[in-house]
Design a protein around this motif. Structure first.
Motif, PDB file in Angstrom:
ATOM      1  N   UNK A   1      35.109 -18.880   4.128  1.00  0.00           N
ATOM      2  CA  UNK A   1      34.490 -20.150   4.515  1.00  0.00           C
ATOM      3  C   UNK A   1      35.126 -20.741   5.768  1.00  0.00           C
ATOM      4  N   UNK A   2      36.430 -20.466   5.974  1.00  0.00           N
ATOM      5  CA  UNK A   2      37.145 -21.016   7.125  1.00  0.00           C
ATOM      6  C   UNK A   2      38.454 -20.265   7.283  1.00  0.00           C
ATOM      7  N   UNK A   3      39.213 -20.622   8.319  1.00  0.00           N
ATOM      8  CA  UNK A   3      40.515 -19.984   8.529  1.00  0.00           C
ATOM      9  C   UNK A   3      41.490 -20.311   7.407  1.00  0.00           C
ATOM     10  N   UNK A   4      41.187 -21.356   6.635  1.00  0.00           N
ATOM     11  CA  UNK A   4      42.044 -21.735   5.504  1.00  0.00           C
ATOM     12  C   UNK A   4      41.584 -21.129   4.183  1.00  0.00           C
ATOM     13  N   UNK A   5      40.642 -20.195   4.245  1.00  0.00           N
ATOM     14  CA  UNK A   5      40.110 -19.583   3.023  1.00  0.00           C
ATOM     15  C   UNK A   5      41.252 -18.946   2.217  1.00  0.00           C
ATOM     16  N   UNK A   6      41.247 -19.091   0.893  1.00  0.00           N
ATOM     17  CA  UNK A   6      42.327 -18.519   0.057  1.00  0.00           C
ATOM     18  C   UNK A   6      42.510 -17.016   0.266  1.00  0.00           C
TER      19      UNK A   6
ATOM     20  N   UNK B   1      45.777  -5.449   7.546  1.00  0.00           N
ATOM     21  CA  UNK B   1      45.364  -5.828   8.898  1.00  0.00           C
ATOM     22  C   UNK B   1      43.850  -5.683   9.063  1.00  0.00           C
ATOM     23  N   UNK B   2      43.283  -4.628   8.497  1.00  0.00           N
ATOM     24  CA  UNK B   2      41.834  -4.429   8.590  1.00  0.00           C
ATOM     25  C   UNK B   2      41.096  -5.535   7.840  1.00  0.00           C
ATOM     26  N   UNK B   3      41.584  -5.879   6.653  1.00  0.00           N
ATOM     27  CA  UNK B   3      40.948  -6.949   5.877  1.00  0.00           C
ATOM     28  C   UNK B   3      40.988  -8.266   6.638  1.00  0.00           C
ATOM     29  N   UNK B   4      42.143  -8.575   7.240  1.00  0.00           N
ATOM     30  CA  UNK B   4      42.274  -9.819   7.996  1.00  0.00           C
ATOM     31  C   UNK B   4      41.361  -9.798   9.211  1.00  0.00           C
ATOM     32  N   UNK B   5      41.274  -8.653   9.885  1.00  0.00           N
ATOM     33  CA  UNK B   5      40.405  -8.526  11.057  1.00  0.00           C
ATOM     34  C   UNK B   5      38.951  -8.780  10.680  1.00  0.00           C
ATOM     35  N   UNK B   6      38.525  -8.248   9.549  1.00  0.00           N
ATOM     36  CA  UNK B   6      37.127  -8.441   9.133  1.00  0.00           C
ATOM     37  C   UNK B   6      36.846  -9.902   8.804  1.00  0.00           C
ATOM     38  N   UNK B   7      37.817 -10.573   8.183  1.00  0.00           N
ATOM     39  CA  UNK B   7      37.637 -12.006   7.911  1.00  0.00           C
ATOM     40  C   UNK B   7      37.515 -12.786   9.217  1.00  0.00           C
ATOM     41  N   UNK B   8      38.404 -12.518  10.150  1.00  0.00           N
ATOM     42  CA  UNK B   8      38.391 -13.232  11.433  1.00  0.00           C
ATOM     43  C   UNK B   8      37.123 -12.929  12.228  1.00  0.00           C
TER      44      UNK B   8
ATOM     45  N   UNK C   1      38.910 -12.341  19.393  1.00  0.00           N
ATOM     46  CA  UNK C   1      40.194 -11.962  20.002  1.00  0.00           C
ATOM     47  C   UNK C   1      41.229 -11.650  18.922  1.00  0.00           C
ATOM     48  N   UNK C   2      41.338 -12.555  17.945  1.00  0.00           N
ATOM     49  CA  UNK C   2      42.311 -12.349  16.861  1.00  0.00           C
ATOM     50  C   UNK C   2      41.919 -11.163  15.988  1.00  0.00           C
ATOM     51  N   UNK C   3      40.619 -11.002  15.760  1.00  0.00           N
ATOM     52  CA  UNK C   3      40.153  -9.873  14.949  1.00  0.00           C
ATOM     53  C   UNK C   3      40.535  -8.546  15.600  1.00  0.00           C
ATOM     54  N   UNK C   4      40.293  -8.433  16.908  1.00  0.00           N
ATOM     55  CA  UNK C   4      40.598  -7.178  17.600  1.00  0.00           C
ATOM     56  C   UNK C   4      42.099  -6.882  17.572  1.00  0.00           C
ATOM     57  N   UNK C   5      42.901  -7.938  17.671  1.00  0.00           N
ATOM     58  CA  UNK C   5      44.355  -7.764  17.616  1.00  0.00           C
ATOM     59  C   UNK C   5      44.765  -7.094  16.315  1.00  0.00           C
ATOM     60  N   UNK C   6      44.175  -7.525  15.193  1.00  0.00           N
ATOM     61  CA  UNK C   6      44.548  -6.947  13.899  1.00  0.00           C
ATOM     62  C   UNK C   6      43.963  -5.545  13.718  1.00  0.00           C
ATOM     63  N   UNK C   7      42.773  -5.285  14.256  1.00  0.00           N
ATOM     64  CA  UNK C   7      42.266  -3.914  14.242  1.00  0.00           C
ATOM     65  C   UNK C   7      43.220  -2.997  15.018  1.00  0.00           C
TER      66      UNK C   7
ATOM     67  N   UNK D   1      24.503  -4.004  20.688  1.00  0.00           N
ATOM     68  CA  UNK D   1      25.279  -4.682  21.738  1.00  0.00           C
ATOM     69  C   UNK D   1      26.454  -5.485  21.183  1.00  0.00           C
ATOM     70  N   UNK D   2      26.971  -5.052  20.053  1.00  0.00           N
ATOM     71  CA  UNK D   2      28.134  -5.731  19.472  1.00  0.00           C
ATOM     72  C   UNK D   2      29.341  -5.633  20.404  1.00  0.00           C
ATOM     73  N   UNK D   3      29.391  -4.581  21.211  1.00  0.00           N
ATOM     74  CA  UNK D   3      30.546  -4.358  22.093  1.00  0.00           C
ATOM     75  C   UNK D   3      30.755  -5.519  23.058  1.00  0.00           C
ATOM     76  N   UNK D   4      29.686  -6.265  23.373  1.00  0.00           N
ATOM     77  CA  UNK D   4      29.805  -7.351  24.355  1.00  0.00           C
ATOM     78  C   UNK D   4      30.728  -8.473  23.863  1.00  0.00           C
ATOM     79  N   UNK D   5      30.891  -8.579  22.541  1.00  0.00           N
ATOM     80  CA  UNK D   5      31.804  -9.596  22.004  1.00  0.00           C
ATOM     81  C   UNK D   5      33.260  -9.224  22.299  1.00  0.00           C
ATOM     82  N   UNK D   6      33.489  -7.941  22.567  1.00  0.00           N
ATOM     83  CA  UNK D   6      34.852  -7.451  22.775  1.00  0.00           C
ATOM     84  C   UNK D   6      35.015  -6.832  24.162  1.00  0.00           C
ATOM     85  N   UNK D   7      34.216  -7.304  25.114  1.00  0.00           N
ATOM     86  CA  UNK D   7      34.194  -6.667  26.436  1.00  0.00           C
ATOM     87  C   UNK D   7      35.576  -6.666  27.088  1.00  0.00           C
ATOM     88  N   UNK D   8      36.312  -7.741  26.950  1.00  0.00           N
ATOM     89  CA  UNK D   8      37.645  -7.824  27.556  1.00  0.00           C
ATOM     90  C   UNK D   8      38.576  -6.791  26.932  1.00  0.00           C
TER      91      UNK D   8
END
Length: 541
Positions: A206-211, A234-241, A248-254, A517-524
């Motif tokens: 629901x949010x970054x504070x999700x249990x 790390x994969x689970x956290x990336x999928x949540x983010x 940006x944070x999701x890719x870091x954990x992937x 075109x999902x890649x465009x979210x992670x172009x950087x």
């Protein structure tokens, strides 16, 4: 934990210095290797133990287990059958042989072993767990779920049993039951990494504070920085983010998950690329002239890169009343290897096969294909490793159809990089540079097959076209397969087929375009890959 293993290792070395060639020491060291995620090293010790004491049942079982876990099902079968000769009707040997036969695509024989186990009273949790998993892997999902329930009644709080039950519920599309099973497991073990990763597939935070996010962070705090146990978290956290659009944070954990896996990987990029190049050099148009005469036209091979849309394609075809899907199997590879079971085949040897040899391979493959499930007018095999074997497939099965599924290179590579695909054969995807190099070599190999395979045997499908024009592309696909129209193919998500691949969530929904075109979210983040592959996506024409 690592300190305890170190002490045990030192003790084993001391015993070995006093009693060289002690099989129990070799067996113990093999077990320690497995416990520390070193299966290849463990296999060497278990082989040593078996060589020193060939009539020890438990050594054969341990060697069979590690051989099966490292993809050597044919060798594992030999060990399990030898163990069964030493102790007839022992459950571990029967279950091991069942799993090995299933991995080899010999489902009818595997089923015979399974029935022998089911007649017995299982006295320990691990054997009961293996029975349930064997039922699932052979496609008996209703029996599997009953077995998981029985296991959990008899052995309450069995964590892996609860996890595998949830995974099975996901495979059959019962997501609410899977979520309930996972939440029950996490109530017993809040830091269970695989359960958190699986729950992240189903449940939207629901949010970054999700249990759930808090539980993942707490679990990470108690695991060593480079431990493989961190990967799932790390994969689970990336999928949540990712679901919260914090890309940006999701890719870091992937990336962190892949870096840990890469540190424990033995992947050799140069050897892999050289092998792919060698396939094209050995399998020329002239080699295809020596094909066999097997006339079976039921097989339909679906190939491509992982995460290209191959599972979706198979689900569409399998929804047709005259088509049955076999998913990912190693049946063709095993049929090929059966020609020389005592030694591996080289590409040069295969290129010199006679029509008679190809006919033997094709006949064996078809026999195993028919024995592995319902026999229909068309039967799909979507083992993606078959991109390496299309020349051999055509030589052995000249009437088989081949469907090559393509997706935008950057979307494909991003999905591989973020999917935590299991198995060392996908380790090229752990780093963007090796992923890009592999993808370019894959394009080169597919261009080679495109040139030498008969046009009537080879069909190409773009994932994006299928998403945009579902009915038109489905009609073309069915026409290539020699199948009439069926409205059921448009409602593939309701067919109820079991799905084991990383695409499990996607194919449980109707067609959607959000992965285009999902890649465009992670172009950087994908800049190194874009530099290698570009952003263009040529049409099939």
């Amino acid at each position: 934990m690592s300190q305890s293993f170190g002490m045990c290792e030192n003790l084993c070395k001391r015993i070995e210095s006093i009693q060289p060639g002690n099989p129990d020491v070799a067996n113990m060291r093999g077990g320690m290797c497995l416990a520390t995620s070193r299966p290849e090293d463990g296999m060497l010790f278990f082989r040593q133990a078996v060589k020193q004491a060939p009539r020890r049942y438990e050594f054969r079982i341990n060697l069979g287990f590690v051989l099966l876990e490292t993809g050597r099902a044919d060798e594992a079968l030999v060990e399990y059958q030898e163990a069964e000769r030493l102790k007839p009707n022992e459950q571990q040997a029967l279950l091991g042989a069942c799993r090995a036969l299933q991995a080899l695509g010999r489902n009818a024989e595997a089923g015979e072993y399974l029935r022998r186990v089911q007649k017995q009273q299982l006295t320990n949790a691990e054997d009961a767990l293996m029975l349930a998993i064997a039922c699932r892997d052979l496609g008996y999902t209703h029996e599997a779920l009953k077995s998981f329930v029985a296991l959990l009644i008899r052995f309450p709080g069995h964590l892996r049993g609860q996890y595998e039950k949830a995974a099975t519920e996901m495979q059959v599309g019962d997501m609410s039951a899977a979520q309930a099973s996972l939440e029950q497991l996490l109530s017993l073990r809040p830091d269970h990494a695989p359960a958190l990763a699986l729950l992240a597939e189903i449940k939207m935070p629901s949010s970054a504070d999700d249990p759930m996010i808090g539980a993942i962070h707490r679990a990470l705090e108690h695991i060593a920085p480079d431990s493989p146990e961190r990967v799932d978290l790390h994969v689970a956290l990336a999928k949540c983010l990712q679901r919260l659009h914090d890309y940006d944070a999701a890719f870091l954990h992937f990336r962190m998950a892949n870096e840990i896996r890469a540190k424990h990987s033995t992947y050799n990029a140069a050897a892999e690329l050289a092998h792919l190049d060698e396939i094209g050099r050995c399998f020329t148009a002239r080699v295809l002239e020596h094909r066999g005469s097997v006339d079976a036209d039921a097989p339909v091979f679906i190939v491509g890169m992982p995460r290209c849309g191959s599972t979706l394609t198979e689900q569409i075809l399998a929804a047709h009343p005259e088509c049955s899907g076999r998913g990912e199997s190693s049946m063709f590879e095993n049929a090929l290897a059966s020609l020389h079971p005592d030694k591996g085949l080289t590409l040069e040897e295969m290129a010199k096969f006679s029509p008679t040899q190809w006919m033997r391979i094709g006949t064996l493959y078809v026999e195993r294909l028919y024995a592995s499930g319902p026999v229909c007018k068309r039967i799909t095999d979507k083992s993606l490793s078959n991109i390496r074997m299309l020349g051999a497939i055509h030589c052995a099965l000249p009437h088989a159809r081949i469907i090559h599924v393509r997706r935008h290179p950057l979307d494909t590579c991003l999905s591989i990089f973020t999917s935590n695909l299991s198995g060392s054969s996908y380790d090229y995807g752990l780093r963007l540079d090796t992923l890009g190099m592999y993808y370019r070599q894959y394009l080169s190999l597919m261009q080679h097959w495109r040139k030498i395979l008969p046009a009537e045997s080879f069909y190409e499908l773009r994932y994006e076209d299928l998403v945009e024009r579902q009915e038109d592309e489905t009609r073309r696909l069915l026409e290539f397969c020699g199948l009439g129209w069926s409205d059921q193919c448009l409602e593939f998500q309701n067919a109820g087929h079991r799905v084991e691949t990383a695409s499990i969530m996607q194919v449980r929904q109707s067609m959607y375009s959000k992965s285009v075109d999902r890649w465009k979210r992670y172009e950087k983040e994908l800049a190194p890959l874009i530099e290698m592959l570009g952003t263009e996506y040529p049409s099939l024409s």
